[in-house]
Design an enzyme around this catalytic site. Structure first.
Site, short mmCIF file in Angstrom:
data_model
loop_
_atom_site.label_atom_id
_atom_site.label_comp_id
_atom_site.label_asym_id
_atom_site.label_seq_id
_atom_site.Cartn_x
_atom_site.Cartn_y
_atom_site.Cartn_z
CG ASP A 175 -0.27 -0.46 2.38
OD1 ASP A 175 0.97 -0.37 2.73
OD2 ASP A 175 -0.95 -0.75 3.47
CG ASN A 186 -7.91 -0.70 11.84
OD1 ASN A 186 -7.21 -1.49 11.63
ND2 ASN A 186 -8.47 0.53 11.12
CG HIS A 194 -5.33 -1.86 8.90
ND1 HIS A 194 -5.27 -0.26 8.54
CD2 HIS A 194 -4.31 -2.12 9.11
CE1 HIS A 194 -4.00 -0.06 9.14
NE2 HIS A 194 -3.29 -1.14 9.40
P1 PGA Z 1 2.57 -1.49 12.69
O1 PGA Z 1 1.25 -1.70 11.55
O2 PGA Z 1 3.43 -2.26 11.94
O3 PGA Z 1 3.19 -0.36 12.70
O4 PGA Z 1 2.14 -2.05 13.81
C1 PGA Z 1 0.74 -2.63 11.20
C2 PGA Z 1 -0.45 -2.23 10.32
O5 PGA Z 1 -0.83 -1.52 10.43
O6 PGA Z 1 -0.40 -3.04 9.43
#
Ligand code: PGA
Length: 251
Positions: free
Chosen positions: A75, A146, A148
């Site tokens: 992304d 959340n 995602h």
């Molecule tokens: P993070 O994010 O690795 O910064 O905890 C994980 C994500 O949002 O997929």
């Protein structure tokens, strides 16, 4: 490494995140040795950073070469200037691409700065590029608080493909500090879809830290549902989840 038996998501609890990072880096090295032109799916954020350090180390010692590999990131934020310090393009350059022998022309991320009119077309082109490369052999994934995966926020359908999405408030709040304030965090992004991610031949998912414990529990135990997109990982034919003890503490 302790394994938790689950019908639909093989889960390992490790004593330290380094243990998971070393195990996954070794697997990636063996995938790339067996298939030098392997296609890898990459993630950004705090979660994969130690894994990338280990991959860089393996390249430096010539245990691993990405000279013939191709990568696709999950992304990118939309609306950022090229080189914006918080863009995932920049993050990948700093944390992996700048230190390994992967040819830059085969290191793909969704466009960050296509105008409003161009973003949908860019998303379609990105999906086609993944398909044309033969699909992803191994996808590295984190899980957002959340649920995602990539930027497939709650509500993302199981059959979604690469597209433009609105970012969830939790995602924007989590990014606010690095952007220097919520008002500077983009509202939209391009992300591989849930179906795009789940088309990878292997999914390797990492979650570290107490702040991931609740979402890890939901990922494994909630009904499979778009309210928590990470539940869609369950049932993939070759998915493994690596947790440190803190992330596993609600299991
Ligand atoms: P993070 O994010 O690795 O910064 O905890 C994980 C994500 O949002 O997929």
């Amino acid at each position: 490494m302790k394994s938790i038996t689950s019908a639909d998501l093989v889960t390992f609890v490790v004593d330290s995140r380094e243990e998971a990072e070393h195990a996954l880096a070794a697997e990636i090295a063996s995938v790339v040795r067996a298939k030098p032109n392997a296609v890898l799916g990459l993630a950004t954020g705090n979660t994969p950073i130690g894994l990338y350090r280990e991959l860089i180390r393996k390249c430096a010692t010539r245990e691993l070469s990405f000279a013939h590999a191709t990568t696709f990131n999950l992304d990118e934020f939309l609306g950022l200037e090229r080189g914006h310090p918080e863009s995932f393009h920049r993050w990948m350059d700093q944390n992996l691409f700048g230190h390994v022998d992967l040819p830059r022309e085969r290191a793909h991320l969704p466009e960050a700065n296509s105008g409003d009119a161009g973003a949908d077309d860019d998303a379609v082109r990105y999906e086609a590029a993944i398909r044309d490369a033969g699909g992803v052999d191994l996808q590295i994934l984190g899980i957002g608080r959340n649920g995602h995966i990539g930027f497939n926020e709650p509500g993302s359908p199981r059959d979604s493909r690469t597209r433009v999405v609105e970012l969830h408030e939790v995602t924007r709040a989590d990014a606010a500090r690095s952007f220097g304030g919520l008002e500077f965090v983009p509202k939209r992004a391009i992300t591989m879809g849930v179906a795009t991610i789940c088309s990878a031949r292997r999914l390797r998912v990492l979650a570290f830290g107490a702040h991931k414990a609740a979402i890890v529990r939901r990922t494994l135990l909630d009904a499979v549902n778009s309210d928590c997109p990470s539940t869609f990982l369950r049932g993939h034919v070759d998915v493994k989840l690596f947790l440190d003890r803190e992330a596993a503490r609600e299991l």
